[in-house]
Scaffold this motif. Structure first.
Motif, PDB file in Angstrom:
ATOM      1  N   ASP A  76       3.451 -40.014 -11.984  1.00  0.00           N
ATOM      2  CA  ASP A  76       3.070 -40.539 -10.782  1.00  0.00           C
ATOM      3  C   ASP A  76       3.942 -39.979  -9.562  1.00  0.00           C
ATOM      4  N   ILE A  77       3.593 -39.612  -8.750  1.00  0.00           N
ATOM      5  CA  ILE A  77       4.249 -39.106  -7.646  1.00  0.00           C
ATOM      6  C   ILE A  77       5.080 -40.226  -6.738  1.00  0.00           C
ATOM      7  N   GLY A  78       4.292 -41.285  -6.789  1.00  0.00           N
ATOM      8  CA  GLY A  78       4.613 -42.466  -5.777  1.00  0.00           C
ATOM      9  C   GLY A  78       6.108 -43.093  -6.480  1.00  0.00           C
ATOM     10  N   GLU A  79       5.905 -43.167  -7.739  1.00  0.00           N
ATOM     11  CA  GLU A  79       7.177 -43.483  -8.417  1.00  0.00           C
ATOM     12  C   GLU A  79       8.361 -42.623  -8.192  1.00  0.00           C
ATOM     13  N   LEU A  80       7.981 -41.362  -8.321  1.00  0.00           N
ATOM     14  CA  LEU A  80       9.266 -40.397  -8.235  1.00  0.00           C
ATOM     15  C   LEU A  80       9.777 -40.575  -6.624  1.00  0.00           C
ATOM     16  N   GLY A  81       8.917 -40.860  -5.477  1.00  0.00           N
ATOM     17  CA  GLY A  81       9.374 -41.209  -4.123  1.00  0.00           C
ATOM     18  C   GLY A  81      10.082 -42.546  -4.092  1.00  0.00           C
ATOM     19  N   LEU A  82       9.529 -43.373  -4.750  1.00  0.00           N
ATOM     20  CA  LEU A  82      10.343 -44.763  -4.543  1.00  0.00           C
ATOM     21  C   LEU A  82      11.526 -44.803  -5.154  1.00  0.00           C
ATOM     22  N   ALA A  83      11.767 -44.036  -6.345  1.00  0.00           N
ATOM     23  CA  ALA A  83      12.973 -43.880  -7.389  1.00  0.00           C
ATOM     24  C   ALA A  83      13.986 -43.024  -6.394  1.00  0.00           C
ATOM     25  N   LEU A  84      13.427 -42.159  -5.694  1.00  0.00           N
ATOM     26  CA  LEU A  84      14.559 -41.304  -4.876  1.00  0.00           C
ATOM     27  C   LEU A  84      15.440 -42.221  -3.985  1.00  0.00           C
ATOM     28  N   VAL A  85      14.485 -43.153  -3.393  1.00  0.00           N
ATOM     29  CA  VAL A  85      15.146 -43.905  -2.306  1.00  0.00           C
ATOM     30  C   VAL A  85      15.803 -45.326  -2.733  1.00  0.00           C
ATOM     31  N   ASP A  86      15.568 -45.709  -4.165  1.00  0.00           N
ATOM     32  CA  ASP A  86      15.757 -46.854  -4.600  1.00  0.00           C
ATOM     33  C   ASP A  86      17.699 -46.916  -4.841  1.00  0.00           C
ATOM     34  N   PRO A  87      18.219 -47.609  -4.128  1.00  0.00           N
ATOM     35  CA  PRO A  87      19.683 -47.599  -4.363  1.00  0.00           C
ATOM     36  C   PRO A  87      20.119 -47.993  -5.880  1.00  0.00           C
ATOM     37  N   GLU A  88      19.203 -48.559  -6.650  1.00  0.00           N
ATOM     38  CA  GLU A  88      19.670 -48.967  -7.941  1.00  0.00           C
ATOM     39  C   GLU A  88      19.529 -47.548  -8.770  1.00  0.00           C
ATOM     40  N   ARG A  89      18.482 -46.564  -8.168  1.00  0.00           N
ATOM     41  CA  ARG A  89      18.442 -45.490  -9.019  1.00  0.00           C
ATOM     42  C   ARG A  89      18.937 -44.187  -8.383  1.00  0.00           C
ATOM     43  N   PHE A  90      18.331 -43.365  -7.755  1.00  0.00           N
ATOM     44  CA  PHE A  90      18.668 -42.078  -7.404  1.00  0.00           C
ATOM     45  C   PHE A  90      19.029 -41.993  -5.904  1.00  0.00           C
ATOM     46  N   ALA A  91      19.252 -43.211  -5.178  1.00  0.00           N
ATOM     47  CA  ALA A  91      19.487 -43.013  -3.635  1.00  0.00           C
ATOM     48  C   ALA A  91      20.714 -42.143  -3.500  1.00  0.00           C
ATOM     49  N   LEU A  92      21.737 -42.421  -4.162  1.00  0.00           N
ATOM     50  CA  LEU A  92      23.098 -41.852  -4.131  1.00  0.00           C
ATOM     51  C   LEU A  92      22.785 -40.181  -4.318  1.00  0.00           C
ATOM     52  N   PRO A  93      22.275 -39.621  -5.375  1.00  0.00           N
ATOM     53  CA  PRO A  93      22.073 -38.172  -5.488  1.00  0.00           C
ATOM     54  C   PRO A  93      21.408 -37.717  -4.462  1.00  0.00           C
ATOM     55  N   PHE A  94      20.341 -38.159  -4.003  1.00  0.00           N
ATOM     56  CA  PHE A  94      19.239 -37.917  -3.002  1.00  0.00           C
ATOM     57  C   PHE A  94      20.146 -37.748  -1.651  1.00  0.00           C
ATOM     58  N   GLU A  95      20.877 -38.770  -1.329  1.00  0.00           N
ATOM     59  CA  GLU A  95      21.565 -38.586  -0.004  1.00  0.00           C
ATOM     60  C   GLU A  95      22.582 -37.280  -0.077  1.00  0.00           C
ATOM     61  N   VAL A  96      23.302 -37.308  -1.187  1.00  0.00           N
ATOM     62  CA  VAL A  96      24.295 -36.231  -1.279  1.00  0.00           C
ATOM     63  C   VAL A  96      23.828 -35.079  -1.186  1.00  0.00           C
ATOM     64  N   THR A  97      22.310 -34.851  -1.861  1.00  0.00           N
ATOM     65  CA  THR A  97      21.636 -33.744  -1.695  1.00  0.00           C
ATOM     66  C   THR A  97      21.313 -33.198  -0.297  1.00  0.00           C
ATOM     67  N   SER A  98      20.921 -34.495   0.295  1.00  0.00           N
ATOM     68  CA  SER A  98      20.608 -34.038   1.917  1.00  0.00           C
ATOM     69  C   SER A  98      21.533 -33.732   2.809  1.00  0.00           C
ATOM     70  N   ILE A  99      23.008 -34.262   2.379  1.00  0.00           N
ATOM     71  CA  ILE A  99      23.948 -33.809   3.150  1.00  0.00           C
ATOM     72  C   ILE A  99      24.436 -32.493   2.917  1.00  0.00           C
ATOM     73  N   LEU A 100      24.127 -32.103   1.586  1.00  0.00           N
ATOM     74  CA  LEU A 100      24.521 -30.789   1.385  1.00  0.00           C
ATOM     75  C   LEU A 100      23.525 -29.632   1.907  1.00  0.00           C
ATOM     76  N   LEU A 101      22.354 -29.931   2.103  1.00  0.00           N
ATOM     77  CA  LEU A 101      21.236 -29.250   2.532  1.00  0.00           C
ATOM     78  C   LEU A 101      21.730 -29.005   4.383  1.00  0.00           C
ATOM     79  N   LEU A 102      22.105 -30.214   4.814  1.00  0.00           N
ATOM     80  CA  LEU A 102      22.537 -30.162   6.292  1.00  0.00           C
ATOM     81  C   LEU A 102      23.712 -29.518   6.565  1.00  0.00           C
ATOM     82  N   ALA A 103      24.507 -29.581   5.569  1.00  0.00           N
ATOM     83  CA  ALA A 103      25.909 -28.920   5.871  1.00  0.00           C
ATOM     84  C   ALA A 103      25.616 -27.127   5.727  1.00  0.00           C
TER      85      ALA A 103
END
Lengths: 173, 104
Positions: free
Chosen positions: A129-156
């Motif tokens: 379920d794609i929607g579930e994956l998308g929600l999990a990526l921005v859920d602070p209880e789940r994968f929000a931290l790795p997601f944000e760290v990855t985006s900062i890495l990409l930006l840098a």
């Protein structure tokens, strides 16, 4: 042999052959085009694993973006490559020995790995379920931290890439 | 049904070819392509284990790993190619042995 297995074997041979041609091609452009074929084969493998989202992302990111970047840099540095004779360096014998030793070591480790038999022979139907994956990526209880760290890495990395590739004034003369 | 070991053998062989590319290519872009092959081999492994271990119950950890590796691969390609272009401007070569700008 089921149709799926046949399809897997054909794809695997295409991937391995084109990866081998990537290594062995004399012309860098041919090498880059074989590389694209290998990446497309990997997308087919993702589809066989029923991870449709990743098959699409593989085509978009690798075939669409990274392959274009590589082909662009091959074309930008074309003059420098035409003089080179052999595509391999002087220590290729040593490199080949290292790769062969890694192959043997990996094969032995694979043969003696008992846990492989514990995996199910018959797969349960996939729950995808794609929607579930998308929600999990921005859920602070789940994968929000790795997601944000990855985006900062990409930006840098992108800021750094632009800075490095930008011509300095003294180079332009 | 495709056994898990087939995927593992495929990704192992793809890793070895990538390793060979990294070790023997003289051209810096060839080395970069080898690194990308290695990252793809890792992704096949991660997705295969995700499918066989957690594919049925909605556990997303394997997929998040794969997404992170995609982003890291894109960042690595961008920075690596920028460095190759930059070195080419200064030294007029992209043979990895001849790029020695950092040597004192």
């Amino acid at each position: 042999m089921s149709a799926q297995q046949f399809f897997f074997i054909v794809t695997a041979f295409v991937i391995l052959f084109s990866a081998m041609m990537t290594v062995l091609s004399h012309k860098m452009m041919h090498s880059a085009l074989w590389f694209v074929l290998a990446l497309l084969g990997v997308a087919v493998i993702y589809a066989l694993l029923e991870a449709s989202f990743f098959a699409v992302v593989q085509v978009l990111v690798y075939v669409g973006a990274i392959a274009i970047l590589i082909i662009f840099s091959v074309m930008l540095t074309r003059k420098a490559m035409e003089d080179t004779g052999s595509p391999v360096n002087k220590t290729w014998v040593l490199s080949l020995v290292i790769v062969l030793l890694t192959t043997v070591g990996g094969f032995l480790a694979f043969r003696t790995w008992g846990a492989l038999k514990a995996f199910p022979a018959d797969l349960l139907p996939v729950h995808y379920d794609i929607g579930e994956l998308g929600l999990a990526l921005v859920d602070p209880e789940r994968f929000a931290l790795p997601f944000e760290v990855t985006s900062i890495l990409l930006l840098a990395a992108l800021v750094g890439a632009i800075y490095i590739a930008f011509g300095r004034k003294e180079d332009n003369q | 049904m495709i056994p898990l070991s087939w995927y593992l053998i495929l990704s192992g062989l793809l890793f070895l070819i990538g390793l060979l590319a990294v070790l023997i290519r003289r051209n810096a872009i060839g080395i970069l392509m080898g690194v990308e092959l290695i990252l793809n081999a890792a992704n096949i492994n991660l997705l295969a284990f995700w499918r066989y271990l957690y594919g049925y119950n909605g556990d997303l950890r394997g997929q998040v790993f794969v997404i992170v590796i995609f982003v890291v691969a894109a960042a690595e390609a961008a920075v690596g190619l920028a460095m190759i272009i930059s070195a080419y401007r200064r030294k007029n070569t992209i043979v990895a042995n001849d790029i020695d700008l950092l040597k004192g």
